[in-house]
Design a protein around this motif. Structure first.
Motif, PDB file in Angstrom:
ATOM      1  N   SER A  37      -8.968  19.208  -0.311  1.00 38.41           N
ATOM      2  CA  SER A  37      -8.090  19.708   0.740  1.00 38.41           C
ATOM      3  C   SER A  37      -7.917  21.221   0.624  1.00 38.41           C
ATOM      4  N   VAL A  38      -7.707  21.704  -0.589  1.00 38.32           N
ATOM      5  CA  VAL A  38      -7.552  23.148  -0.818  1.00 38.32           C
ATOM      6  C   VAL A  38      -8.797  23.892  -0.359  1.00 38.32           C
ATOM      7  N   GLN A  39      -9.963  23.345  -0.685  1.00 40.27           N
ATOM      8  CA  GLN A  39     -11.202  24.025  -0.328  1.00 40.27           C
ATOM      9  C   GLN A  39     -11.376  24.116   1.183  1.00 40.27           C
ATOM     10  N   VAL A  40     -11.088  23.019   1.887  1.00 36.49           N
ATOM     11  CA  VAL A  40     -11.210  23.033   3.350  1.00 36.49           C
ATOM     12  C   VAL A  40     -10.206  24.005   3.955  1.00 36.49           C
ATOM     13  N   LYS A  41      -8.974  23.996   3.436  1.00 35.27           N
ATOM     14  CA  LYS A  41      -7.958  24.912   3.958  1.00 35.27           C
ATOM     15  C   LYS A  41      -8.343  26.367   3.725  1.00 35.27           C
ATOM     16  N   ALA A  48       1.053  29.250   3.909  1.00 37.41           N
ATOM     17  CA  ALA A  48       2.012  28.417   3.171  1.00 37.41           C
ATOM     18  C   ALA A  48       1.484  26.997   2.966  1.00 37.41           C
ATOM     19  N   SER A  49       0.728  26.478   3.937  1.00 40.84           N
ATOM     20  CA  SER A  49       0.166  25.127   3.812  1.00 40.84           C
ATOM     21  C   SER A  49      -0.762  25.026   2.611  1.00 40.84           C
ATOM     22  N   LEU A  50      -1.514  26.068   2.363  1.00 40.22           N
ATOM     23  CA  LEU A  50      -2.410  26.109   1.205  1.00 40.22           C
ATOM     24  C   LEU A  50      -1.612  26.027  -0.088  1.00 40.22           C
ATOM     25  N   ALA A  51      -0.504  26.746  -0.139  1.00 38.33           N
ATOM     26  CA  ALA A  51       0.354  26.734  -1.332  1.00 38.33           C
ATOM     27  C   ALA A  51       0.933  25.347  -1.585  1.00 38.33           C
ATOM     28  N   GLU A  52       1.332  24.653  -0.512  1.00 42.54           N
ATOM     29  CA  GLU A  52       1.928  23.326  -0.670  1.00 42.54           C
ATOM     30  C   GLU A  52       0.954  22.363  -1.323  1.00 42.54           C
ATOM     31  N   LYS A  70       4.559  36.166  -1.357  1.00 38.94           N
ATOM     32  CA  LYS A  70       4.079  37.050  -0.307  1.00 38.94           C
ATOM     33  C   LYS A  70       4.541  36.583   1.070  1.00 38.94           C
ATOM     34  N   SER A  71       4.595  35.262   1.282  1.00 35.65           N
ATOM     35  CA  SER A  71       4.918  34.741   2.612  1.00 35.65           C
ATOM     36  C   SER A  71       6.415  34.510   2.820  1.00 35.65           C
ATOM     37  N   GLN A  72       7.174  34.276   1.718  1.00 36.30           N
ATOM     38  CA  GLN A  72       8.580  33.903   1.871  1.00 36.30           C
ATOM     39  C   GLN A  72       9.547  34.807   1.129  1.00 36.30           C
ATOM     40  N   GLY A  73       9.062  35.623   0.217  1.00 36.88           N
ATOM     41  CA  GLY A  73       9.954  36.466  -0.566  1.00 36.88           C
ATOM     42  C   GLY A  73      10.100  35.946  -1.989  1.00 36.88           C
ATOM     43  N   ASP A  74      10.783  36.731  -2.819  1.00 38.27           N
ATOM     44  CA  ASP A  74      10.868  36.424  -4.251  1.00 38.27           C
ATOM     45  C   ASP A  74      11.958  35.421  -4.618  1.00 38.27           C
ATOM     46  N   ASP A  75      12.918  35.211  -3.736  1.00 35.45           N
ATOM     47  CA  ASP A  75      14.113  34.468  -4.131  1.00 35.45           C
ATOM     48  C   ASP A  75      14.288  33.151  -3.370  1.00 35.45           C
ATOM     49  N   THR A  76      13.201  32.498  -3.012  1.00 35.31           N
ATOM     50  CA  THR A  76      13.309  31.212  -2.317  1.00 35.31           C
ATOM     51  C   THR A  76      13.269  30.071  -3.324  1.00 35.31           C
ATOM     52  N   LEU A  77      13.761  28.918  -2.890  1.00 35.91           N
ATOM     53  CA  LEU A  77      13.785  27.751  -3.776  1.00 35.91           C
ATOM     54  C   LEU A  77      12.378  27.281  -4.135  1.00 35.91           C
ATOM     55  N   SER A  78      11.438  27.446  -3.211  1.00 39.43           N
ATOM     56  CA  SER A  78      10.063  27.040  -3.532  1.00 39.43           C
ATOM     57  C   SER A  78       9.481  27.922  -4.637  1.00 39.43           C
TER      58      SER A  78
END
Length: 555
Positions: free
Chosen positions: A219-223, A232-236, A267-275
């Motif tokens: 899945s990662v490779q196709v994405k 963000a989908s790749l990170a998930e 990079k996509s959400q910032g440094d201080d998110t729960l993820s």
């Protein structure tokens, strides 16, 4: 421009035809569609309400044109998360379609899918599965077994099975979806990556980590081929892949994936998110396992900062405090470990309750820390309270209860209270024998501990019985050249020495030395050095006219 045109048309039609003419309803419907495109949903609903009233007046309640407006209203309400209203709309649409359309019309399948989605959103997974299954039957009959709508419905079915904790059926549905999407769309497209992700997640939950890694890596490779490198989908998908690598003990691979996912999230959400905090926690865990404690502590500390910022007094904050304490404990920063464990304990009690198992685990680790600090009184208090809570939550015959009994026994032994230590170990042995069988490694470990206590009590016969039983298990389960076998032979030699049988003592100590060396321990290791010292002592005591006699080694 279109709004003005339709509004003027309605005004003219009302003057000529009267207010509630069917033609006016059609113009109102078209005006509503324009407002819908512009996002003015309140005007849309107001117009559709009038359309519905006029159509029912002229055509009756049981007409497909009424169903069409209800369907539009249902879609709008579902998009607004007004699920109960949407459910009422689609339920009526379904009733009208079943009664007015011949056979299994594909519109019936579409409505069944919408009903399934609403039931799923309301966590009514069994009902959602029924709707999706019925929709599947309609689509196969009307559109063919290989149609993409069949694939998409299999996907929705898989999601409901997954949420209903039925991984086998989820995997079966996802695999059928995958096969059809690959057939119709090709191997390297995003809809295929989507279902590969879900298959990997399901295999992970099922515990088949090798298959999870296979699906998720694909899945990662196709994405990567279709999405930007910071999507963000790749990170998930990478996050679940990292967890699967961890479960499969592939720590370096897991670390690499998590670090890339962290880079994307920051990079996509910032440094201080729960993820970001969640990924930092995973990276901290990997480094803790690899004994990279400084890096681990840095990750846990940053995770703690973010979780406190975002969650306040939350159980995830307690989990992080507990992990910080564990790293400090491993680094022998005992005062810092006590502070972190203490904060975690207070938070667990506040959030989960005084008698929760998390409280027991934290108390046990506090006990281990006090034990390392030689504070026997505080260690005993923590161990006993942990034992009480484990019995309360797990019953008297759980392995964690046995673990607590071992800890308590160790303190009693250090206090020279061997009778109480022995009672704890006997109960621990009973639990492990029931749970694990007579020949499990942990049973061998408990027997070894009992041998030490009997030896301290001067009951050398019982000590030798325990060591002999432990040796048999350890040889069978760990191999003859294990450190545990070497330790047991060493202690058996000590029993013989206490009986002044130095020939047998020397035989066992030489056997112990051989096993230590075979296990890779150097002569500078404290256990090897102790054995060498005992061998030297025995040889000196046995020196006589047969000084050159070579005694055999115990195996």
């Amino acid at each position: 421009m279109a709004i003005d045109s339709y509004t003027n048309a309605i005004r003219i039609q009302e003057q000529i035809l009267g207010r509630d003419h069917l033609t006016i309803a059609e113009t109102m419907y078209l005006l509503g569609k324009v407002h819908q495109k512009n996002g003015d949903i309140d005007k849309v609903l107001s117009l559709f309400k009038d359309v519905m009233r006029i159509r029912k007046k002229y055509l009756g309640k049981n007409d497909l044109s009424v169903a069409a407006v209800l369907n539009d209203v249902g879609i709008i309400q579902a998009e607004r998360n007004q699920n109960e209203i949407a459910l009422r709309c689609f339920t009526e649409v379904f009733r009208l379609q079943k009664s007015l359309l011949e056979g299994n019309h594909e519109d019936v399948g579409i409505t069944l899918v919408r009903l399934g989605e609403l039931r799923h959103a309301s966590t009514e997974y069994d009902v959602a599965i029924e709707h999706f299954t019925e929709a599947m039957f309609v689509f196969k009959e009307r559109r063919g077994v290989n149609h993409l709508s069949v694939a998409d419905t299999y996907h929705k079915l898989g999601i409901s099975y997954f949420c209903n904790k039925n991984m086998d059926l989820a995997i079966e549905a996802y695999e059928k979806c995958l096969s059809l999407r690959q057939l119709q769309l090709g191997l390297h497209v995003l809809p295929v990556a989507e279902v590969l992700h879900d298959l990997g997640r399901s295999q992970f939950e099922k515990g088949d980590f090798e298959k999870a890694i296979e699906y998720l890596a694909e899945s990662v490779q196709v994405k990567k081929d279709h999405l930007s490198e910071d999507d963000a989908s790749l990170a998930e998908t990478m996050i679940i892949l990292g967890k699967a690598y961890m479960k499969d003990s592939a720590l370096n691979e897991a670390l690499e994936v998590f670090e890339r996912a962290l880079e994307i999230k920051r990079k996509s959400q910032g440094d201080d998110t729960l993820s970001v905090a969640d990924i930092l926690f995973e990276i901290g865990t990997i480094n803790e396992t690899k004994n990279q404690f400084d890096v681990s502590l840095e990750c846990y500390t940053d995770c703690l900062r973010i979780r406190r910022l975002r969650l306040g007094h939350n159980e995830l904050v307690a989990d992080t405090l507990h992990s910080v304490g564990a790293v400090h404990q491993s680094m022998k920063n005992y005062d810092a470990a006590l502070r972190s464990y203490g904060s975690a304990l207070a938070l667990y009690k506040a959030v989960r309750g005084e008698n929760n198992l998390s409280v027991a685990t934290t108390l046990n680790n506090l006990g281990l820390t006090y034990d390392s600090m030689h504070d026997i009184h505080e260690a005993m208090r923590c161990y006993k309270e942990a034992h009480r809570l484990r019995v309360l939550n797990l019953g008297r015959e759980h392995l964690k209860v046995a673990n607590s009994l071992d800890n308590i026994a160790g303190l009693y032994q250090r206090e020279n209270n061997n009778e109480k230590a022995l009672r704890c170990l006997r109960e621990s042995l009973r639990i492990r024998t029931i749970r694990l069988g007579n020949d499990h490694v942990e049973v061998g470990t408990t027997l070894f501990g009992m041998g030490i206590v009997f030896c301290d009590m001067g009951d050398l016969e019982k000590a030798m019985e325990c060591y002999t039983a432990s040796l048999k298990i350890r040889r069978e389960k760990l191999g003859k050249s294990s450190v545990e076998v070497a330790q047991t032979l060493h202690n058996m030699g000590s029993v013989f020495a206490l009986q002044s049988d130095y020939e047998k003592a020397l035989k066992h100590w030489r056997g112990s030395l051989k096993k230590y060396r075979e296990a890779g321990l150097s002569d500078e290791h404290h256990m090897v050095a102790c054995t060498l010292g005992n061998i030297n002592m025995a040889e000196n005591l046995l020196q006589s006219s047969s000084e050159d006699k070579v005694l055999p080694e115990s195996d």
